[in-house]
Design a protein around this motif. Structure first.
Motif, PDB file in Angstrom:
ATOM      1  N   TYR A   1       0.324   5.339   1.002  1.00  0.00           N
ATOM      2  CA  TYR A   1      -0.546   6.322   1.615  1.00  0.00           C
ATOM      3  C   TYR A   1       0.117   7.694   1.527  1.00  0.00           C
ATOM      4  CZ  TYR A   1      -2.625   2.230   3.875  1.00  0.00           C
ATOM      5  OH  TYR A   1      -3.210   1.016   4.135  1.00  0.00           O
TER       6      TYR A   1
ATOM      7  N   PHE B   1       5.292  -1.138   8.442  1.00  0.00           N
ATOM      8  CA  PHE B   1       5.349   0.176   7.844  1.00  0.00           C
ATOM      9  C   PHE B   1       6.770   0.556   7.469  1.00  0.00           C
ATOM     10  CE2 PHE B   1       1.018   0.917   8.923  1.00  0.00           C
ATOM     11  CZ  PHE B   1       0.823   0.263  10.127  1.00  0.00           C
ATOM     12  N   GLY B   2       6.916   1.225   6.325  1.00  0.00           N
ATOM     13  CA  GLY B   2       8.174   1.856   5.991  1.00  0.00           C
ATOM     14  C   GLY B   2       8.401   3.050   6.894  1.00  0.00           C
TER      15      GLY B   2
ATOM     16  N   TYR C   1       0.829  -1.202   0.000  1.00  0.00           N
ATOM     17  CA  TYR C   1       0.000   0.000   0.000  1.00  0.00           C
ATOM     18  C   TYR C   1       0.865   1.254   0.000  1.00  0.00           C
ATOM     19  CZ  TYR C   1      -3.665  -3.227   1.464  1.00  0.00           C
ATOM     20  OH  TYR C   1      -4.545  -4.271   1.517  1.00  0.00           O
TER      21      TYR C   1
ATOM     22  N   LEU D   1      -5.296   6.491   1.558  1.00  0.00           N
ATOM     23  CA  LEU D   1      -4.818   5.465   0.653  1.00  0.00           C
ATOM     24  C   LEU D   1      -4.718   6.013  -0.775  1.00  0.00           C
ATOM     25  CD1 LEU D   1      -4.055   2.485   0.150  1.00  0.00           C
ATOM     26  CD2 LEU D   1      -6.498   2.030  -0.174  1.00  0.00           C
TER      27      LEU D   1
ATOM     28  N   LEU E   1       3.818   7.131   2.798  1.00  0.00           N
ATOM     29  CA  LEU E   1       4.129   5.947   3.596  1.00  0.00           C
ATOM     30  C   LEU E   1       3.767   4.685   2.837  1.00  0.00           C
ATOM     31  CD1 LEU E   1       5.056   4.945   6.440  1.00  0.00           C
ATOM     32  CD2 LEU E   1       2.627   4.892   7.048  1.00  0.00           C
TER      33      LEU E   1
ATOM     34  N   TYR F   1      -2.948   0.431  -3.953  1.00  0.00           N
ATOM     35  CA  TYR F   1      -2.578  -0.823  -3.343  1.00  0.00           C
ATOM     36  C   TYR F   1      -2.395  -1.876  -4.428  1.00  0.00           C
ATOM     37  CZ  TYR F   1      -7.469  -2.449  -3.580  1.00  0.00           C
ATOM     38  OH  TYR F   1      -8.714  -2.817  -3.994  1.00  0.00           O
TER      39      TYR F   1
ATOM     40  N   ARG G   1       9.251  12.247   3.417  1.00  0.00           N
ATOM     41  CA  ARG G   1       8.702  13.606   3.443  1.00  0.00           C
ATOM     42  C   ARG G   1       9.134  14.298   2.168  1.00  0.00           C
ATOM     43  NH1 ARG G   1       5.824  16.094   6.750  1.00  0.00           N
ATOM     44  NH2 ARG G   1       6.197  14.585   8.430  1.00  0.00           N
TER      45      ARG G   1
ATOM     46  N   GLY H   1      -2.411  18.231   8.488  1.00  0.00           N
ATOM     47  CA  GLY H   1      -3.564  18.256   9.368  1.00  0.00           C
ATOM     48  C   GLY H   1      -4.569  17.151   9.157  1.00  0.00           C
ATOM     49  N   ARG H   2      -4.242  16.196   8.302  1.00  0.00           N
ATOM     50  CA  ARG H   2      -5.194  15.122   8.013  1.00  0.00           C
ATOM     51  C   ARG H   2      -4.557  13.766   8.245  1.00  0.00           C
ATOM     52  NH1 ARG H   2      -8.487  15.622   2.627  1.00  0.00           N
ATOM     53  NH2 ARG H   2      -9.643  14.083   3.809  1.00  0.00           N
ATOM     54  N   GLY H   3      -5.390  12.752   8.352  1.00  0.00           N
ATOM     55  CA  GLY H   3      -4.891  11.391   8.462  1.00  0.00           C
ATOM     56  C   GLY H   3      -4.372  10.904   7.123  1.00  0.00           C
ATOM     57  N   LEU H   4      -3.602   9.831   7.165  1.00  0.00           N
ATOM     58  CA  LEU H   4      -3.084   9.247   5.930  1.00  0.00           C
ATOM     59  C   LEU H   4      -4.231   8.714   5.075  1.00  0.00           C
ATOM     60  CD1 LEU H   4      -0.328   8.024   8.028  1.00  0.00           C
ATOM     61  CD2 LEU H   4       0.305   8.390   5.662  1.00  0.00           C
TER      62      LEU H   4
ATOM     63  N   PHE I   1       3.698  13.774   3.198  1.00  0.00           N
ATOM     64  CA  PHE I   1       4.376  12.625   3.769  1.00  0.00           C
ATOM     65  C   PHE I   1       3.799  11.369   3.129  1.00  0.00           C
ATOM     66  CE2 PHE I   1       6.797  10.434   6.886  1.00  0.00           C
ATOM     67  CZ  PHE I   1       6.035   9.358   7.327  1.00  0.00           C
TER      68      PHE I   1
ATOM     69  N   GLN J   1      -0.100  11.649   3.486  1.00  0.00           N
ATOM     70  CA  GLN J   1      -0.623  12.457   4.579  1.00  0.00           C
ATOM     71  C   GLN J   1      -0.535  13.912   4.184  1.00  0.00           C
ATOM     72  OE1 GLN J   1       1.893  12.721   8.079  1.00  0.00           O
ATOM     73  NE2 GLN J   1       0.115  12.402   9.394  1.00  0.00           N
TER      74      GLN J   1
END
Lengths: 111, 109
Positions: free
Chosen positions: A36, A102-103, A34, A46, A90, A49, A107, A41-44, A88, A38
């Protein structure tokens, strides 16, 4: 044991330049991989995949693409970076119903 | 409303304080992960929880499946604990990951 490598850790690229982020997995075969991103101010979220070589699913249409040239390699690319591609990134490997590896993340700053 | 909510968004505390970061989710899950994102950006996996409680050093993670809630505690906090703490859940229906927005923790000496 299973490990996941992602590089580079940080990257500064000019607008319009290409991008290639690489993720490789060790200690397993045919992993579900996967990418992702970021945003501030937000979540990662997707991006892509892959469940096998050459198999890519995209969740969000954008300026990026992904490829799976080998079983344990997953690459995130762009032909021409935009300022909005900064963030960012991931890579993750999910296995079974619970585990995730996770890797370290990348950034990316587009200038 | 996000499916995974973290609170607080930001937390500043003095060295030595007991820290609690919360994660609530609204979907059925098979596991919950806590991760630490260093100021330089690197991600470190801290815990994977399916039930109960786990402890590693000064870090304790708990999960209440019925209440759909998890907490990450840091005892005797230290400035080196300053980081963004992120929870992520593996959704039971498709085993994908959904991420919280993170909690930015600053520990002052």
């Amino acid at each position: 044991s299973q490990t996941i490598h992602q590089w580079p850790a940080t990257l500064v690229q000019p607008v319009g330049s290409p991008l290639s982020l690489e993720c490789t997995v060790e200690g397993t075969s045919n992993p579900n991989l996967y990418w992702y991103r970021q945003a501030a101010g937000r979540g990662l979220q997707l991006l892509f995949y892959s469940v096998g070589i050459g198999q890519i699913s995209s969740e969000v249409p954008q300026n990026l693409s992904a490829s799976r040239p080998q079983d344990r390699q997953f690459i995130l690319s762009s032909k021409k970076l935009l300022l909005s591609d900064s963030g960012f990134y991931l890579c993750a490997y999910l296995t079974g119903v619970t585990e995730a590896f996770f890797g370290q993340g990348t950034r990316l700053t587009v200038v | 409303k996000n499916e995974v909510e973290q609170s607080p968004q930001n937390l500043t505390a003095q060295e030595g304080e007991f820290i609690t970061i919360n994660c609530s989710y609204s979907v059925g899950i098979s596991a919950l992960h806590w991760l630490q994102q260093h100021p330089g950006g690197g991600i470190v996996s801290l815990f994977m929880l399916s039930s109960g409680k786990k402890k590693h050093g000064r870090l304790i993670a708990t999960i209440n499946i019925q209440e759909k809630h998890s907490s990450l505690h840091i005892t005797a906090s230290h400035p080196r604990d300053s980081a963004v703490y992120i929870c992520a859940v593996r959704v039971h229906s498709n085993y994908q990951l959904i991420w919280g927005a993170g909690t930015k923790l600053i520990i002052k000496p």
